[in-house]
Structure formats: structure tokens, C-alpha cells
Design an enzyme around this catalytic site. Sequence first.
Site, mmCIF file in Angstrom:
data_model
loop_
_atom_site.group_PDB
_atom_site.id
_atom_site.type_symbol
_atom_site.label_atom_id
_atom_site.label_comp_id
_atom_site.label_asym_id
_atom_site.label_seq_id
_atom_site.Cartn_x
_atom_site.Cartn_y
_atom_site.Cartn_z
ATOM 1 N N GLU A 55 78.284 7.606 -18.504
ATOM 2 C CA GLU A 55 79.423 7.066 -19.236
ATOM 3 C C GLU A 55 79.141 6.976 -20.734
ATOM 4 O OE1 GLU A 55 79.274 4.611 -15.335
ATOM 5 O OE2 GLU A 55 77.931 5.859 -16.560
ATOM 6 N N CYS A 87 77.386 -0.592 -18.202
ATOM 7 C CA CYS A 87 78.359 0.396 -18.665
ATOM 8 C C CYS A 87 79.775 -0.177 -18.731
ATOM 9 C CB CYS A 87 78.340 1.624 -17.754
ATOM 10 S SG CYS A 87 76.854 2.648 -17.971
ATOM 11 N N ALA A 157 61.975 27.065 11.090
ATOM 12 C CA ALA A 157 62.385 28.466 11.108
ATOM 13 C C ALA A 157 61.980 29.023 12.468
ATOM 14 C CB ALA A 157 61.703 29.243 9.990
ATOM 15 N N SER A 171 52.902 33.035 12.626
ATOM 16 C CA SER A 171 54.272 32.632 12.290
ATOM 17 C C SER A 171 54.781 33.240 10.984
ATOM 18 C CB SER A 171 54.341 31.105 12.175
ATOM 19 O OG SER A 171 53.504 30.630 11.133
ATOM 20 N N THR A 199 49.585 22.558 11.714
ATOM 21 C CA THR A 199 50.270 23.465 10.793
ATOM 22 C C THR A 199 49.360 23.813 9.620
ATOM 23 O OG1 THR A 199 52.482 22.661 11.381
ATOM 24 C CG2 THR A 199 52.237 23.691 9.220
ATOM 25 N N ASP A 203 48.338 27.707 9.386
ATOM 26 C CA ASP A 203 49.053 28.432 8.325
ATOM 27 C C ASP A 203 48.423 28.295 6.946
ATOM 28 O OD1 ASP A 203 50.829 29.070 10.303
ATOM 29 O OD2 ASP A 203 52.391 27.687 9.654
ATOM 30 N N LEU A 207 52.618 23.985 0.614
ATOM 31 C CA LEU A 207 53.634 22.928 0.694
ATOM 32 C C LEU A 207 54.120 22.517 -0.694
ATOM 33 C CD1 LEU A 207 52.195 20.663 3.562
ATOM 34 C CD2 LEU A 207 53.746 22.618 3.721
ATOM 35 N N GLY A 289 54.641 21.037 12.772
ATOM 36 C CA GLY A 289 55.191 21.912 13.809
ATOM 37 C C GLY A 289 56.090 21.208 14.818
#
Length: 356
Positions: A55, A87, A157, A171, A199, A203, A207, A289
Site C-alpha cells: 500500500e 497501513c 515422480a 530412478s 533416497t 540417489d 536437494l 521415498g
Amino acid sequence: MTNQTDAKFMKIAIRLAKKGGRNVFPNPLVGAIVVKDGEIVGKGYHKYYGGPHAEVYALEQAGTKAAGATLYVSLEPCAHWGKTPPCVDLLISSKIARVVAASTDPNPKTAGNGFKKLSTAGIKVTKGTLKNEALKLNQEYFARFKGKSTYCIAKAAMSLDGKICTRTGDSKWISCRRSRELVHKLRSSMDAILVGINTVISDNPYLTSHGQGRNPVRVILDPNLRMPLNSNVLNNEAPTVIFTGAKPKQFKNTRVQVIQLKYKKHFNLKHVFSILNKMSIYSILIEGGGETIGSAIEADIVDELMFFISPKIVGGRDAKTAVEGLGVSKIADAIALKSMKAKKVGTDILITGKVR
């Protein structure tokens, strides 16, 4: 029924609000425009935490044209002192004739008081224009004042037959490049991203947002503290919080924090979330996972699901699925998603829906 002119200008205010991105956290995203005789004479948005509110920018740009004009704002103007003055006082002194707001501020320090003060000063108030869009814009902010520890999205996924990896654990990559880019952008909008240690080991992910914006805090559930010292999540690109049931140990990276909790088969994820909440983490993206997502759903801490479905068939009775855990015993007990949407992303289909 929403006035079409009000809706048109409110859409502009909401678009402006989005420009604040993560810079305004933990404040909400807010956009505002001043309209006189059908023309926009001032506009602004909250740019960063501690800075002027939307504002203020809009009224400064409007100048003397604000007198007798209408202010469109995506959230109720604040009525309390915080990092900046209220405000509503500025609106009253500017002689604005009407205020159109998308939603009430859930913060109890304002929560309707802003509207009340404006009305008392003789300013006409219209509220609720594009309310749903405003709620979606600041869903984490609204959730915080409803007593929830966090707003939680579970993302996965998977192949067309529901597999998140092959029977050997491979994966990369099930989803297409466009889907992965979208996830990187999503990560930048969240306070933290959470995965289980399996995970990390299988993998070795980073992240991070991969240059798409601010990196989230990385949260790892590691019951026996099996974290490999060469894991990418231990680099200094972002802070990492490890929850473990084992005796904590020090890591070379000072941005790694280890928190010991009681552990019996599973962590108490509600307790984990309450700890993260005290660390000013109010939104979490769970990326797996399957056991982690399954545990989160069973703990009733997931608000929204995002499933990227790739047109591939993986097969295999030993290949993991997106949601593991115990699961329901009857179809009647299955979770029915609300407000479900589907859209094409590259070669994939993204399905989203609210769990509650």
C-alpha cells in the site's frame, strides 16, 4: 456476485504480489494498486521482509491522485505496528474513498481490525474479491494462523504403473526435463525439502533449486545415522538438518545440524514438524521415498499431493511405489483427493490435489 471491474483490477494486484517471491518471508505476499476514474495511478508490492508494504508504494506513486480513488489490495491492510507503521492510518490520511480487499488477514493483530478502522473513518470497504486466488497465493501464511505446524506438499515422480524406481533401485530419470525444472522452481518456493536416508544413499541428490532460486533447508530422516560423508546434501549450498535415533556426531560442514529423537520403526513426524516450525520452517516439500511419503500420509501431516506420471512402464513386484507403508485395509478408507487438477508437463502428466 463479484463485480467484474473489481475482479479485473484485483487480478493485477495479485500478479504484483507474486513479485515478492521468498524475499518477504515470513510475511505474506501482497500487491496493491490505486485506481481513479478507471485508470491505474499507483501500484506496488511488498518487496522484502521489513520493507514498506504494498500500500505504501502504491500510495506514494499515486500522490494527490489517491484522494477519492479506490485501492485494490490482495490482503487486508494491517492495523498494527510491526516492522512498519499501520497501513490503515496511511490510507485514511491519503483520503482514499474505497478499499477492495481479496481476503481478511488471519494475523490476530489485524484480523478484521483493519476493515473496521477503515469503515469507521468513512472509507467504503469491499472484501472477498478473488478470495480463493488470494488464499492460494499465501497458503503457507494462512495455514500458520490455523494452528498447523507447516503446509506440507508430498511430491513423487512415477511411471505409468506407479513405480518410482526399478527393482534395482534405479530412478534416473523417470520424469522428463520439463517436470524436473518445475520441481526445482517449486523447491525454491518452500522453506524445506524432506527425504529419507534411503533416497540420499541411492540417489545422492543435492536437494537444491539448481539455480532456479533460493535453496530450501534440506531435512533428512536418518534413524541410524548412516549418512555417507561424501553425500551431496552435506555440501555448503544450503543448511541441512538430520533427524536421527542414534548418538549424534559432528560433521565438518557447520551448516549441518543433527537432532536426536526417539525412534521406534518410524519417527513421530508431527514432532519433527513441530521442531522445524520452531526453526521458522513453515512449508515442507516431501520428495520421498515411498516409505517416507507413506509415513507422512499416515501421520496426517500432508496437505497436498503432486504426482508426476511418466508414460513409461517399469513393472516388477520388487520395484518401489510412490506411497509405501502399511496402507489402508479397505478401499472405502482410501484418501479421496479434493480439488484435483491434471495438466501436461513436457511428456508427463502432473496430477495435484488437496488431501485435506
